[in-house]
Enzyme design. Structure first.
Site, short mmCIF file in Angstrom:
data_model
loop_
_atom_site.label_atom_id
_atom_site.label_comp_id
_atom_site.label_asym_id
_atom_site.label_seq_id
_atom_site.Cartn_x
_atom_site.Cartn_y
_atom_site.Cartn_z
N LYS A 87 0.85 -1.20 0.00
CA LYS A 87 0.00 0.00 0.00
C LYS A 87 0.89 1.25 0.00
O LYS A 87 1.87 1.32 0.76
CB LYS A 87 -0.88 -0.02 1.25
CG LYS A 87 -1.93 1.09 1.31
CD LYS A 87 -2.77 0.96 2.59
CE LYS A 87 -3.91 1.96 2.65
NZ LYS A 87 -4.70 1.85 3.90
N SER A 162 -9.69 2.31 2.98
CA SER A 162 -8.83 3.03 2.07
C SER A 162 -7.91 2.13 1.25
O SER A 162 -7.38 2.55 0.22
CB SER A 162 -7.98 4.01 2.87
OG SER A 162 -7.11 3.31 3.76
N SER A 186 -9.61 -0.27 7.08
CA SER A 186 -9.09 -0.18 5.71
C SER A 186 -8.39 -1.41 5.17
O SER A 186 -8.06 -1.45 3.98
CB SER A 186 -8.15 1.01 5.60
OG SER A 186 -8.90 2.19 5.61
#
Ligand code: GLN
Length: 531
Positions: A87, A162, A186
């Site tokens: 990420k 997210s 997330s």
């Protein structure tokens, strides 16, 4: 572009076995995933940066070590040569880190996050950096300054957020594993809506050093994968004490891989959280949840009901604590120290005005909304009423968990109230967006670990549903044990992994001229504008 279907569809554990047996080389495995990225990421947009050369170099190094044999080959980590996506909130040397924000465009970290160091020590090729809501604020990945990620099950829908990029990369077979971060859900909520597995470890169980801080008392890095065992394998690589993180737990890591391999839940007490299902949850989500309960019961678990009355305040308290901490953490993006610098168009060139112009241009709407909210909640006169009360609620939530864990070894709930919604559907309604995290936020507020695994497809829309397991702090092993059993029972029912039912993404669809996006390689891909 040839795709090696068998390699990209293999789990990390299977790939590790094939690599150790030298049935396949690390370069072949890595190249198969890079080919898949080239073939489908133009549609999915899971990646912001693809790290082709370095990934292949690491893979070649693993192959050379294995070919030479001897002690160096013996000492290779089990996951050596198994590629992974990271990420883009987690800092990496040699690749950009954007946090999904224009304010960090062009910035390169001078150091690696601890988790990235551990991936490198295990010689896992890093395929690239995945898309996210700006600074991890959101539940749909639509708040990325570089355009949204699309759900591989239905490209018109959100992949969750997210960490939608990491979840979509794994669901689209672009990577067998990925890293995410979970402040309010997330990792788990994107897992739920993409049919993948995601784990938020116990707070302090995985180092946060090098994860760009959103809300430091809630943030946690964790694994994303297609199987429970794969998450355990990755958790074992990244977990354990780190002196660089003052909140890192001193405990030695439990044997999570062994926990994922125990194979039974006999006599375990599994607690249904009364407040986290029923009203407000989509029928198909509720149906799949009830099926999971039946399966666990049939496997010898005892199902009990627990009540956590203060969970109804969790969302409200989170949206005070999280923005408060974020408003402080994001103060450092000032046009002086990192990335973007925007000069005021006219008037005096003072440092305050440069900071103002940079932050106005560099941050998107959702980040600004939260900075304003957090600054307000922390301001003199309101601090006790808002931030202080929210902290008290946090204590009440922790007490609810303590009481629940006195009655149950593991708690269970749906991960998210609905399946993936349409892109754009909630973008202009922040409160509707925040409601997606109603079931995931309590775990962050209390620091307890949570795992989401695919529970099947909803009857109404045929989209994936997530089932969430929660355990007491430092008992992450229980999640893997129950998760692995439930996963195998569900797969037996479906006749194979859920993701076998997802669209292939390589069938030509009308109106889609090109599948590959050559511009993506080794650049920060900028699809669409900011929001
Ligand atoms: N969706 C939640 C939020 O917007 C959680 C974000 C996260 O876990 N990083 O705050």
């Amino acid at each position: 572009m040839t795709e090696n279907n068998e390699l990209i569809r293999s789990s990390a554990a299977t790939l590790a076995g094939k690599l150790a047996a030298r049935e396949v080389s690390a370069v072949e495995v890595t190249q198969a995933h890079l080919d898949r990225i080239a073939a489908v990421d133009g549609k999915v947009h899971a990646f912001l940066h693809v790290n082709t050369d370095e990934a292949l170099a690491v893979a070649a190094e693993v192959d050379a070590i294995r070919a030479a044999g001897g002690p160096a080959a013996q000492e290779l980590h089990a996951l050596a040569g198994v590629p992974i996506a990271v990420k883009d909130l987690i800092v990496t040397v040699g690749q950009p880190t954007t946090a999904g924000s224009k304010i960090l465009e062009g910035w390169h970290s001078p150091y690696d996050a601890t988790v990235v160091k551990r991936l490198r020590a295990a010689k896992m090729p890093i395929l690239g950096k995945t898309n996210l809501d700006e600074f991890a604020m959101g539940s749909s990945t639509e708040h990325s300054a570089f355009g949204p990620t699309h759900n591989p099950w239905d490209l018109d829908r959100i992949p969750g957020g997210s960490g939608g990029g990491s979840a979509a990369a794994v669901a689209a077979f672009e990577a067998p594993l990925a890293l995410g971060t979970d402040t309010g859900g997330s990792i788990r909520q994107p897992g739920a809506v993409t049919g993948t597995v995601g784990v938020k470890p116990t707070y302090g169980g995985v180092s946060r050093y090098g994860a760009i801080a959103m809300a430091s008392s809630l943030d946690q890095i964790g694994p994303v994968s297609r199987t429970v065992l794969d998450s355990a394998l990755l958790h074992q690589v990244i977990g354990g004490h780190d002196p660089h993180d003052s909140t890192s737990l001193p405990d030695p890591l439990e044997d999570l891989v062994a926990a994922a391999s125990i194979g039974n839940v006999h006599g375990m007490r599994i607690g249904i959280i009364k407040e986290l299902h029923g009203e407000g949850y989509q029928t198909g989500v509720e149906n799949r949840f009830n099926e999971s309960l039946e399966l666990l019961k049939s496997a010898g678990a005892e199902i009990v009901e627990v009540s956590c009355p203060n969970f109804k305040y969790a969302l409200g308290a989170y949206y005070l604590i999280m923005p408060s901490e974020a408003s402080s953490n994001l103060a450092k993006f000032d046009g002086v120290r990192y990335g973007l610098r925007v000069l005021p168009e006219d008037g005096p060139m003072t440092i305050e005005r440069v900071m103002g112009a940079t932050r106005a241009a560099g941050f998107g709407d959702e980040v600004k909304r939260r900075i304003i909210l957090g600054t307000y909640a922390l301001s003199a006169g309101y601090y006790d009423a808002y931030y202080g009360s929210a902290q008290k609620v946090r204590t009440l939530i922790q007490r609810d968990f303590d009481a629940a864990f006195a009655k149950a070894d593991v708690l269970i709930s749906p991960t998210a109230p609905t399946t993936a919604f349409k892109l754009g559907e909630k973008l202009n309604d922040p409160l509707a967006m925040y409601l997606n995290d109603v079931a995931t936020i309590p775990a962050n507020m209390a620091g307890v670990p949570g795992l989401s695994l695919p529970g099947g497809l909803a009857d109404e829309d045929g989209l994936p549903v997530g089932v969430q397991l929660l355990a007491p702090a430092r008992q992450d092993a229980r999640l893997y044990r129950v998760g692995a059993v439930l996963e195998s029972l569900l797969e037996a029912q479906w006749g194979g992994p859920l993701l076998d039912r997802a669209p292939s993404l390589t069938e030509p669809s009308p109106g889609t001229p090109s599948l590959a996006d050559p511009a993506l390689n080794d650049t920060v891909a900028s699809h669409g504008g900011s929001h």
